[in-house]
Write a protein that holds these residues in place. Structure first.
Motif, PDB file in Angstrom:
ATOM      1  N   UNK A  58     -12.296  -9.693   5.927  1.00  0.00           N
ATOM      2  CA  UNK A  58     -11.177 -10.401   5.800  1.00  0.00           C
ATOM      3  C   UNK A  58     -10.285 -10.580   7.062  1.00  0.00           C
ATOM      4  N   UNK A  59     -10.262  -9.624   7.748  1.00  0.00           N
ATOM      5  CA  UNK A  59      -9.388  -9.471   9.087  1.00  0.00           C
ATOM      6  C   UNK A  59     -10.279  -9.702  10.319  1.00  0.00           C
ATOM      7  N   UNK A  73     -18.169  -3.289  -0.318  1.00  0.00           N
ATOM      8  CA  UNK A  73     -16.626  -3.466  -0.487  1.00  0.00           C
ATOM      9  C   UNK A  73     -15.974  -3.075   0.716  1.00  0.00           C
ATOM     10  N   UNK A  74     -16.395  -2.278   1.505  1.00  0.00           N
ATOM     11  CA  UNK A  74     -15.620  -1.812   2.619  1.00  0.00           C
ATOM     12  C   UNK A  74     -15.757  -2.826   3.547  1.00  0.00           C
ATOM     13  N   UNK A  75     -17.125  -3.560   3.781  1.00  0.00           N
ATOM     14  CA  UNK A  75     -17.212  -4.532   4.725  1.00  0.00           C
ATOM     15  C   UNK A  75     -16.609  -5.862   4.350  1.00  0.00           C
ATOM     16  N   UNK A  77     -13.813  -5.866   2.890  1.00  0.00           N
ATOM     17  CA  UNK A  77     -12.336  -5.659   3.140  1.00  0.00           C
ATOM     18  C   UNK A  77     -12.182  -5.844   4.443  1.00  0.00           C
ATOM     19  N   UNK A  78     -13.016  -5.410   5.568  1.00  0.00           N
ATOM     20  CA  UNK A  78     -13.097  -5.522   7.042  1.00  0.00           C
ATOM     21  C   UNK A  78     -13.173  -6.984   7.233  1.00  0.00           C
TER      22      UNK A  78
END
Lengths: 257, 263
Positions: free
Chosen positions: A44-45, A37-39, A41-42
């Motif tokens: 997406x930007x 999930x961390x990656x 999330x990252x």
């Protein structure tokens, strides 16, 4: 033969707690999903370089799977044997202490491989698509890297275990080893994305052989020449384990029994 | 002497016992600091490389981390026995404590103490640096200080409650170490980051079933982000009180079912 018997007895011992083990596997699935999930999330930007979001998800998921192959119990169980006085008998056995401890732990790792790593591989493959390599050579190099990673983990675990002969707080070495592994092995992110100083520290340590090297081979980001470093670490850590055994034999301080 | 007086006396005895081995004590404190710094470094490196995650800056995530880990280490300082309850059930240590003329829960809590100076220093440093940075950027007001103290207290209660409930489940299943990996370690790892990163089911789990989301994320949505109203603070207090009541209830039922380990 001795190794086989020791490993088999450990697998049998671990099989007794299957319900508890199922909970741990579930926890491991969740751990992997947290890191994924961390990656996501990252991702997406940020395009995440040569890996891309999907590649990073695969990288993290694969690392979570192989984590269980190098996950040893605290000091290969030697601390408990020091505390109970069993170590005196272990040192008198006609089997080298390292072979004895590593053989037992190898059984535990085999259990982890079959009952945790393999189910995790299929679960993550279903959830994220681990994109299994088609070339047999990639499987072969990855397997070789993993074997050396397992062996190195046993050597380090043994080093921590024999420290119990001199200090009652050896558990902290185990935690330190675990924490350094988390940061320096490339478990959470590829080493090349780390700051230069941390990359230098990681490359001077054995930790990248646990995740960075096998994951690089599996994902086709590295070639078989990267296996040289794990091989050299195996030799070095073996020498360290043998030297440590020679040293502890001179003074054995048993805590109780 | 009151129960609190007895607890304080037993706590001091435990601390003295731990400090008997001076070299080990110093070594343990130093290694504990290094371990916690290394754990934070893993997260910090990722944040440093990418600046922010889903609208949360490095300092805001540092705040989440600082609150969570400070609450965790305060809980571990007095609840170490609850956190490692399995040996009490497996080795029969609980039987000895049942004989003591004091409430069982107090007897368990005071039977073991963990020194957490190194870990607390690290988490408080992260928290302090992040609060100072957020204040200097004018993104929060000085109200952040009392509000943070409040959520550290409620966070510790939530941590203790979840730990106690996990330990109480041990009265039925005995082996709770692996369950604790799920209820404590996995949840702590998840809550170091904003819950908005995670899928709905995991967010629901961390808010409803194992309410670690109320330790830092929910109150931080008001204190740091200013996106949710002040109602998050009384809600956090209510969740902490309810969690504690539920955990104590489960503990009482579990103790009544306890059958010892045999011989």
């Amino acid at each position: 033969m001795v190794l086989w018997i020791l490993a088999k007895s450990m697998v049998r011992s671990r099989l007794q707690y299957s319900a508890s083990h199922a909970v741990r596997t579930a926890a491991s699935v969740i751990f992997g999903m947290i890191y994924v999930a961390i990656w996501q999330g990252i991702g997406e930007q940020d395009p995440l370089g040569e890996y891309g979001t999907e590649g990073m998800v695969r990288y993290i998921a694969f690392n979570q799977v192989i984590l269980w192959l190098t996950f040893t119990q605290y000091g290969l169980g030697l601390e408990e044997r020091v505390r109970t006085g069993q170590i005196a008998l272990d040192l008198a056995r006609p089997v080298h202490l390292f072979v004895f401890a590593a053989g037992r732990e190898a059984g535990s790792i085999a259990y982890n491989a079959i009952f945790t790593a393999l189910p995790l591989f299929f679960i993550y493959d279903w959830m994220f698509g681990l994109a299994a390599p088609r070339e047999p050579a990639v499987w072969l190099w990855t397997a070789a890297a993993l074997l050396m990673a397992v062996y190195s983990a046993l050597c380090i675990g043994y080093g921590i275990g024999v420290a119990s002969l001199w200090t009652v707080e050896g558990r902290w070495f185990h935690l330190l080893n675990y924490s350094l592994n988390f940061v320096l092995s490339g478990f959470l992110m590829p080493l090349q994305w780390m700051p230069d100083w941390l990359q230098a520290v990681a490359c001077a340590s054995p930790y990248p052989i646990f995740h960075s090297v096998p994951a690089g081979l599996y994902m086709g980001k590295a070639g078989p020449d990267t296996l040289l470093v794990p091989f050299l670490w195996c030799l070095l850590l073996t020498a360290g384990a043998l030297a440590a055994t020679k040293l502890v034999r001179r003074k054995v301080e048993v805590q109780g029994g | 002497m009151t129960w609190m007086g007895i607890c304080w006396l037993l706590y001091k005895m435990n601390v003295k016992a731990r400090m008997q081995y001076r070299l080990n004590f110093v070594l343990m404190t130093m290694l504990a600091s290094v371990v916690t710094v290394a754990e934070f470094l893993g997260l910090a490196v990722v944040l440093n490389a990418f600046g922010s995650i889903k609208g949360w800056s490095v300092w805001e995530i540092g705040y989440l981390y600082g609150v969570l880990m400070t609450a965790k280490y305060v809980y571990r300082a007095f609840g170490s026995a609850i956190n490692n309850f399995e040996p009490y059930l497996v080795n029969g240590q609980l039987d000895q404590l049942l004989l003591r003329p004091m409430p069982l829960l107090l007897a368990v809590i005071t039977s073991r103490t963990r020194m957490v100076g190194g870990e607390l220093l690290q988490s408080l440093t992260v928290l302090g640096v992040c609060i100072a940075r957020l204040l200097s950027e004018g993104r929060v007001t000085p109200w952040i200080l009392p509000q943070t103290l409040f959520i550290l207290a409620t966070g510790t209660v939530i941590m203790f409650s979840v730990g106690l409930a996990t330990a109480a489940i041990g009265f039925w299943i005995t082996r709770v170490e692996d369950l604790s990996v799920l209820t404590d370690n996995a949840t702590t790892t998840a809550c170091q980051l904003p819950l908005s990163l995670f899928p709905d089911w995991l967010r629901t789990l961390l808010l409803a079933a194992i309410p670690f989301g109320f330790i830092n994320y929910v109150p931080a949505m008001h204190i740091v982000k200013g996106e949710w109203g002040g109602w998050t603070l009384p809600l956090t207090g209510a969740v902490a009180a309810l969690s504690l009541a539920a955990a104590l209830w489960l503990w009482r039922i579990g103790v009544a079912k306890y059958q010892s380990t045999g011989t």
